[in-house]
Write a protein that holds these residues in place. Structure first.
Motif, PDB file in Angstrom:
ATOM      1  N   VAL A   1       0.869  -1.168   0.000  1.00 48.90           N
ATOM      2  CA  VAL A   1       0.000   0.000   0.000  1.00 48.90           C
ATOM      3  C   VAL A   1       0.908   1.221   0.000  1.00 48.90           C
ATOM      4  CG1 VAL A   1      -1.775   1.288   1.226  1.00 48.90           C
ATOM      5  CG2 VAL A   1      -1.867  -1.211   1.168  1.00 48.90           C
TER       6      VAL A   1
ATOM      7  N   ILE B   1      -0.912  -1.242  -4.281  1.00 44.36           N
ATOM      8  CA  ILE B   1      -2.197  -0.558  -4.136  1.00 44.36           C
ATOM      9  C   ILE B   1      -1.876   0.907  -3.852  1.00 44.36           C
ATOM     10  CG2 ILE B   1      -4.363  -0.418  -2.851  1.00 44.36           C
ATOM     11  CD1 ILE B   1      -4.099  -3.356  -2.220  1.00 44.36           C
TER      12      ILE B   1
ATOM     13  N   THR C   1      -2.167   4.980  -3.248  1.00 47.76           N
ATOM     14  CA  THR C   1      -3.094   5.900  -2.573  1.00 47.76           C
ATOM     15  C   THR C   1      -2.650   7.334  -2.864  1.00 47.76           C
ATOM     16  OG1 THR C   1      -1.812   6.014  -0.508  1.00 47.76           O
ATOM     17  CG2 THR C   1      -3.446   4.253  -0.685  1.00 47.76           C
TER      18      THR C   1
ATOM     19  N   ASP D   1      -9.440   2.911   2.846  1.00 45.83           N
ATOM     20  CA  ASP D   1      -9.828   2.719   1.451  1.00 45.83           C
ATOM     21  C   ASP D   1      -8.989   1.633   0.796  1.00 45.83           C
ATOM     22  OD1 ASP D   1     -11.171   3.667  -1.124  1.00 45.83           O
ATOM     23  OD2 ASP D   1      -9.047   3.983  -1.609  1.00 45.83           O
ATOM     24  N   ALA D   2      -7.694   1.626   1.084  1.00 45.44           N
ATOM     25  CA  ALA D   2      -6.810   0.604   0.532  1.00 45.44           C
ATOM     26  C   ALA D   2      -7.188  -0.779   1.059  1.00 45.44           C
ATOM     27  CB  ALA D   2      -5.353   0.921   0.880  1.00 45.44           C
TER      28      ALA D   2
ATOM     29  N   ARG E   1     -10.041  -2.084  -0.982  1.00 41.42           N
ATOM     30  CA  ARG E   1      -9.578  -2.544  -2.296  1.00 41.42           C
ATOM     31  C   ARG E   1      -8.795  -3.842  -2.178  1.00 41.42           C
ATOM     32  NH1 ARG E   1      -6.198   1.874  -4.834  1.00 41.42           N
ATOM     33  NH2 ARG E   1      -6.146   2.909  -2.801  1.00 41.42           N
TER      34      ARG E   1
ATOM     35  N   CYS F   1       2.805  -1.429   4.277  1.00 40.68           N
ATOM     36  CA  CYS F   1       2.299  -0.075   4.021  1.00 40.68           C
ATOM     37  C   CYS F   1       3.430   0.940   4.071  1.00 40.68           C
ATOM     38  CB  CYS F   1       1.220   0.289   5.047  1.00 40.68           C
ATOM     39  SG  CYS F   1      -0.226  -0.805   4.993  1.00 40.68           S
TER      40      CYS F   1
ATOM     41  N   LEU G   1      -1.206   4.675   7.103  1.00 37.45           N
ATOM     42  CA  LEU G   1      -1.853   3.779   6.146  1.00 37.45           C
ATOM     43  C   LEU G   1      -2.088   2.406   6.779  1.00 37.45           C
ATOM     44  CD1 LEU G   1       0.167   4.531   2.871  1.00 37.45           C
ATOM     45  CD2 LEU G   1      -2.225   5.112   3.296  1.00 37.45           C
TER      46      LEU G   1
ATOM     47  N   VAL H   1      -5.578   0.326   7.314  1.00 37.45           N
ATOM     48  CA  VAL H   1      -5.807  -1.042   6.835  1.00 37.45           C
ATOM     49  C   VAL H   1      -6.233  -1.931   7.996  1.00 37.45           C
ATOM     50  CG1 VAL H   1      -4.696  -3.098   5.870  1.00 37.45           C
ATOM     51  CG2 VAL H   1      -4.223  -0.844   4.882  1.00 37.45           C
TER      52      VAL H   1
END
Length: 342
Positions: free
Chosen positions: A188, A221, A223, A233-234, A237, A250, A255, A259
């Motif tokens: 991420v 992923i 951001t 949000d990650a 997804r 991450c 982040l 998660v």
């Protein structure tokens, strides 16, 4: 109707005390040149009149400001708070103050703040750049004000820098996960123009290759931000991927905490169903519902070293100063978010 109070000047103090302006100036700046009796008398008059010296005027006369500026990417990130504390402590010990400003990862805001620092003629600037082109710093150089890059390696000899080896940090995180048996890992990331994000990805890919895995074993992923909301949000997804990874690295702890929050809400067990590793090791990492494994950056030390380099460049021995590029090593702090419980 309100009336403003007239400003008391050094001439008013001299008149009231019955001494010369030069004597008052000596009391303020060179007290050793004035007798103890005169000094006490002038100090009593200063207190009675409420005189406050003009620091800006004093700086103009001395030709040297007592303020350094610190421009960071995100004041909402505890990493930069720790960095600022390190810089502030070193500056304060040297009799200087620190002005803290936030570019919010915006190249436009960075340029505006650098223009403001030039107008204010600050002693120097500690900056984590937001502009990938480097134009704003290139423009700032014309003013002759020293700067030190923080959390970024300088790409030229124009200034000093203090950073952490983010390539090594990214590799450290992935080696930990592959060593625990993970063969499908998500990265991420944050805004792709940030050098830190790029370097951590490079290190992650290096470790994937060292583990004998193909590059596709690391699914990125991206951001737009490096905050908790972007992490949540990650996480959404991540769970929507056709081939769901068993671990996630991450680009920073905010982040990772996002998660982690999403996994908890979705009923995904951490670390049994999804291992998580962050970066920075902010204070909140250890206090998370599942304590977060993280790659630690010595933030306070970085801030302190950067301030010290700036003091060296602007101090009495500035003529002998040579630009330095300090690269610190990260450290993996393993906690419950990546240690399987079964």
């Amino acid at each position: 109707m309100s009336h403003s109070t007239p400003t008391v000047g050094i001439k008013d103090v001299a008149r009231e005390a019955g001494v010369s302006v030069g004597t008052v100036s000596n009391v303020l700046n060179r007290p050793g040149r004035v007798s103890q009796r005169t000094r006490r008398h002038v100090e009593q008059v200063i207190a009675r009149l409420g005189y406050v010296r003009s620091e800006s005027a004093r700086q103009l006369r001395a030709g040297r400001s007592r303020v350094m500026a610190l421009l960071v990417l995100d004041m909402g990130n505890p990493f930069f708070v720790d960095l600022a504390q390190g810089a502030e402590r070193t500056a304060r010990d040297a009799g200087l103050a620190v002005t803290l400003c936030n570019s919010a990862q915006s190249a436009r805001k960075e340029a505006e703040y650098l223009d403001l620092f030039a107008e204010q003629r600050v002693r120097g600037v500690l900056v984590t750049p937001a502009d990938p082109s480097g134009r704003s710093l290139a423009d700032f150089r014309r003013h002759g004000i020293p700067y030190v890059l923080v959390d970024r390696v300088a790409g030229d000899e124009e200034g000093c820098s203090v950073s952490v080896d983010d390539v090594a940090g990214g590799a450290m995180a992935i080696r930990h996960l592959t060593g625990a048996g993970h063969r499908s890992i998500a990265y991420v990331s944050g805004p792709p123009h940030l050098r830190q994000v790029q370097d951590r990805r490079t290190g992650a890919l290096d470790a994937v290759a060292q583990a004998g895995l193909p590059p596709a074993a690391l699914q990125e992923i991206p951001t737009e931000r490096l905050d908790v909301a972007a992490g949540r949000d990650a996480g959404a997804r991540l769970l929507g991927l056709a081939e769901r990874p068993t671990a996630v690295f991450c680009a920073n702890d905010l982040l990772a905490l996002g998660v982690l929050q999403f996994m908890y809400t979705a009923g995904v067990k951490v670390p049994d169903d999804m291992a998580i590793v962050g970066y920075d090791d902010i204070e909140f990492a250890a206090a998370a519902t599942v304590p977060l494994t993280s790659v630690r950056q010595p933030a306070r030390a970085m801030g302190s070293m950067a301030a010290d380099l700036l003091l060296q460049e602007t101090g009495d021995q500035a003529d002998g100063h040579r630009h330095q590029h300090v690269v610190l090593q990260p450290e993996l702090v393993v906690r419950g978010s990546s240690l399987p419980t079964r």
